[in-house]
Design a protein around this motif. Structure first.
Motif, PDB file in Angstrom:
ATOM      1  N   ASP A 131      47.327 -68.184  44.302  1.00  0.00           N
ATOM      2  CA  ASP A 131      47.238 -69.400  45.125  1.00  0.00           C
ATOM      3  C   ASP A 131      45.790 -69.874  45.224  1.00  0.00           C
ATOM      4  N   GLU A 134      44.937 -71.785  42.263  1.00  0.00           N
ATOM      5  CA  GLU A 134      45.604 -73.085  42.274  1.00  0.00           C
ATOM      6  C   GLU A 134      44.883 -74.083  43.191  1.00  0.00           C
ATOM      7  N   VAL A 135      44.471 -73.630  44.379  1.00  0.00           N
ATOM      8  CA  VAL A 135      43.786 -74.563  45.283  1.00  0.00           C
ATOM      9  C   VAL A 135      42.360 -74.857  44.840  1.00  0.00           C
ATOM     10  N   SER A 136      41.848 -74.066  43.891  1.00  0.00           N
ATOM     11  CA  SER A 136      40.528 -74.390  43.319  1.00  0.00           C
ATOM     12  C   SER A 136      40.684 -75.274  42.080  1.00  0.00           C
ATOM     13  N   ALA A 137      41.878 -75.855  41.912  1.00  0.00           N
ATOM     14  CA  ALA A 137      42.178 -76.748  40.779  1.00  0.00           C
ATOM     15  C   ALA A 137      42.080 -76.037  39.434  1.00  0.00           C
ATOM     16  N   ILE A 138      42.341 -74.730  39.438  1.00  0.00           N
ATOM     17  CA  ILE A 138      42.395 -73.967  38.182  1.00  0.00           C
ATOM     18  C   ILE A 138      43.876 -73.682  37.925  1.00  0.00           C
TER      19      ILE A 138
ATOM     20  N   LEU B  62      50.545 -76.537  47.869  1.00  0.00           N
ATOM     21  CA  LEU B  62      51.029 -75.207  47.463  1.00  0.00           C
ATOM     22  C   LEU B  62      52.509 -75.058  47.796  1.00  0.00           C
ATOM     23  N   ASP B  86      44.933 -81.987  41.434  1.00  0.00           N
ATOM     24  CA  ASP B  86      43.750 -81.151  41.177  1.00  0.00           C
ATOM     25  C   ASP B  86      42.486 -81.818  41.707  1.00  0.00           C
ATOM     26  N   ARG B  89      42.454 -81.383  45.346  1.00  0.00           N
ATOM     27  CA  ARG B  89      42.175 -79.985  45.722  1.00  0.00           C
ATOM     28  C   ARG B  89      40.686 -79.674  45.611  1.00  0.00           C
ATOM     29  N   LEU B  90      40.002 -80.359  44.704  1.00  0.00           N
ATOM     30  CA  LEU B  90      38.553 -80.119  44.585  1.00  0.00           C
ATOM     31  C   LEU B  90      37.796 -80.595  45.823  1.00  0.00           C
ATOM     32  N   ASN B 118      35.706 -75.716  36.693  1.00  0.00           N
ATOM     33  CA  ASN B 118      35.947 -77.122  37.010  1.00  0.00           C
ATOM     34  C   ASN B 118      34.850 -78.064  36.546  1.00  0.00           C
TER      35      ASN B 118
END
Lengths: 263, 261
Positions: A131, A134-138, B62, B86, B89-90, B118
């Motif tokens: 998770d 995912e929240v780090s946009a990876i 999520l 994405d 989320r950044l 990123n």
């Protein structure tokens, strides 16, 4: 909606089974979608090849060598009865190249690599590390799953070929103890009966085994639930299911190779 | 503890309207409505299993939800494409309850990872500088080469916060930042949350069941009971002995429990 109102198509168990099959199907399809689109994490693939492949080398060496010795020792008395011990190199080569090299590697890797991937991804899942990615946009699927499945698909065929070679060396040592055979004549004799189809089908099997082991390990780990108990369950299920599928695939591919051979 | 003032006339940076979420037969969130302005520190208080974490996981996509509207920076989270999600989320930092540090990486690699994955155009010098800056912000510069397994609970929380700060988020989401920590370490984390808000000018949602944390970090407090917000307001308003204690036994028992603790 409460539980008394819930409707099942068949029964809870059967519905759950089909749901799981569909989830696994989507997981595989997602892999193919992700793997062809950038970014490609080459560094991580190489790292995983090292972690999953190179670190399995000692175990594969030992298993392959012992398989070669034992198989030769067990086959000798039967051939000796007919005075046909000179066929030993051919018999052993056919058995190892066609079946044992890739099958032994597949089973060893299903145990070692499958459980390792299942436990690693499982613990990452239950401790929210996936998770966090995912929240780090990876994209965690691309970074964790695609790289591991590719690494397995690349390294397990190489390990399979290596295992075959080591098993033949083990067999040679066993033969050499009883007969004064040179290594050149042993391999010459052995490979005289091996065809391109034998090597090709063995390689194809290993590629399929590698893909299966990687995919099952990742699927079970990636979908782990229920804390540390779930991690153990994921690792265990990864091994059991991967071994089961390795045997099924072995039968199917051998049958296909036989059809081609007959044709 | 010093907290930043919030300008009430601003457009809400986070807007939640009529949100419903259930897991199987269990309704976790029921008709949740919340607006959070820029620079605000909103604390969501509630008992374990009351759906607090579910709420912030919905904000970053999520988890999906059943009904309602969730807007962050004016964009409906559930309608965003993968790429847009994405990008969103950044702009959001998420500090997990158990820190969620990557076990196979040391502190430096944990901090570098989101940045290098990123931002492909950053060079090694810039990455090093960013890592040092966030480590300094959380006061753990000397731990740069340690593995997560060698850190204490409080240090792991700090590194988890540092990892989110490296992407310079505009919104910080803290999931139980003080759970499992001793009072002194909890106090340090509370201070860090306020410092982060001041230094990085972030808007925050702090999920907690710790009243001290709520009082010290929150500009407003929302009390989540049975999947609904029972009270929203300043800490003293929500826990005003003259009104809320009389009105609601749940709030009273929650307050009493924390007081005893």
């Amino acid at each position: 909606m409460n539980s008394s109102q819930r409707r099942y198509l068949f029964s809870k168990g059967i519905d759950q089974y089909f749901t799981d099959v569909y989830k696994a199907y989507r997981f595989v399809i997602r892999f193919f979608k992700e793997v062809i689109h950038p970014p490609f994490h080459f560094k991580e693939i190489i790292n995983q090849c090292f972690e999953l492949g190179l670190k399995s080398l000692p175990l594969i060496t030992l298993t392959g060598f012992v398989t070669g010795i034992v198989f030769t020792k067990q086959s000798r008395p039967s051939l000796a009865e007919f005075g046909a011990t000179s066929w030993l190199p051919s018999l052993i080569s056919i058995a190892i190249v066609r079946a044992l090299g890739s099958l032994v590697t597949g089973l060893i890797c299903a145990g070692k690599v499958g459980s390792s991937i299942g436990a690693e991804l499982g613990s990452m899942k239950v401790t929210e590390q996936i998770d966090a990615m995912e929240v780090s946009a990876i994209n965690p699927f691309k970074y964790l799953v695609s790289t591991r499945v590719l690494a397995c698909t690349i390294t397990i065929p190489i390990l399979g070929l290596y295992c075959g070679f080591v098993a033949l060396m083990g067999s040679y040592f066993s033969v050499h103890k009883n007969e004064a055979t040179s290594i050149v004549s042993f391999f010459h004799n052995g490979f005289s009966t091996i065809t391109f189809l034998d090597i090709f089908s063995s390689l194809a099997k290993s590629i399929v085994f590698g893909f299966t082991i990687g995919m099952i390990g990742c699927y079970k780990g990636y979908n782990a639930t229920n804390g540390t108990q779930g991690v153990g369950k994921a690792a265990n299920q990864a091994v059991v299911l991967a071994m089961f599928l390795v045997f099924i695939e072995e039968v199917v591919i051998v049958q296909m190779a036989n059809w081609i051979r007959d044709y | 503890m010093e907290k930043q003032e919030v300008k009430k006339d601003q457009e809400p940076i986070i807007s939640i309207k009529g949100l419903y979420k259930s897991f199987g037969d269990k309704d976790v969130l029921k008709d949740i409505n919340l607006e959070i302005s820029k620079g605000e520190n909103m604390v969501v208080l509630g008992r374990s299993g009351s759906g607090k974490s579910v709420l912030i996981k919905i904000l970053v996509g999520l988890l999906s939800f059943d009904k309602g509207t969730v807007k962050v920076f004016g964009k409906e989270v559930d309608k965003l494409s993968g790429k847009d999600l994405d990008a969103l989320r950044l702009r959001i930092g998420f500090s997990f309850q158990n820190s969620a540090l990557y076990d196979s990486m040391n502190v430096r690699q944990n901090l570098e990872f989101p940045l290098t994955m990123n931002k492909k155009d950053v060079n090694k010098g810039e990455v090093k500088k960013a890592v040092e800056e966030v480590l300094e912000a959380v006061g753990l510069k000397e731990k740069i080469n340690e593995m997560p397994g060698d850190l204490s609970g409080g240090q792991r929380k700090r590194i988890g916060i540092a990892r989110t700060l490296i992407l310079k988020p505009e919104i910080m989401l803290y999931d139980e930042p003080t759970s499992g920590l001793d009072p002194i370490t909890s106090e340090e984390i509370n201070k860090l949350i306020n410092d982060v808000q001041k230094k990085y000018n972030t808007t925050s949602i702090i999920i907690t069941h710790d009243l001290t944390c709520a009082k010290e970090t929150g500009s407003r407090v929302a009390m989540l009971l049975d999947g609904k917000f029972e009270k929203i307001g300043k800490f003293d308003e929500v826990f005003d002995p003259k009104s809320s204690h009389k009105d609601n036994k749940e709030i009273k028992s929650f307050f009493d429990y924390n007081f005893i603790q």
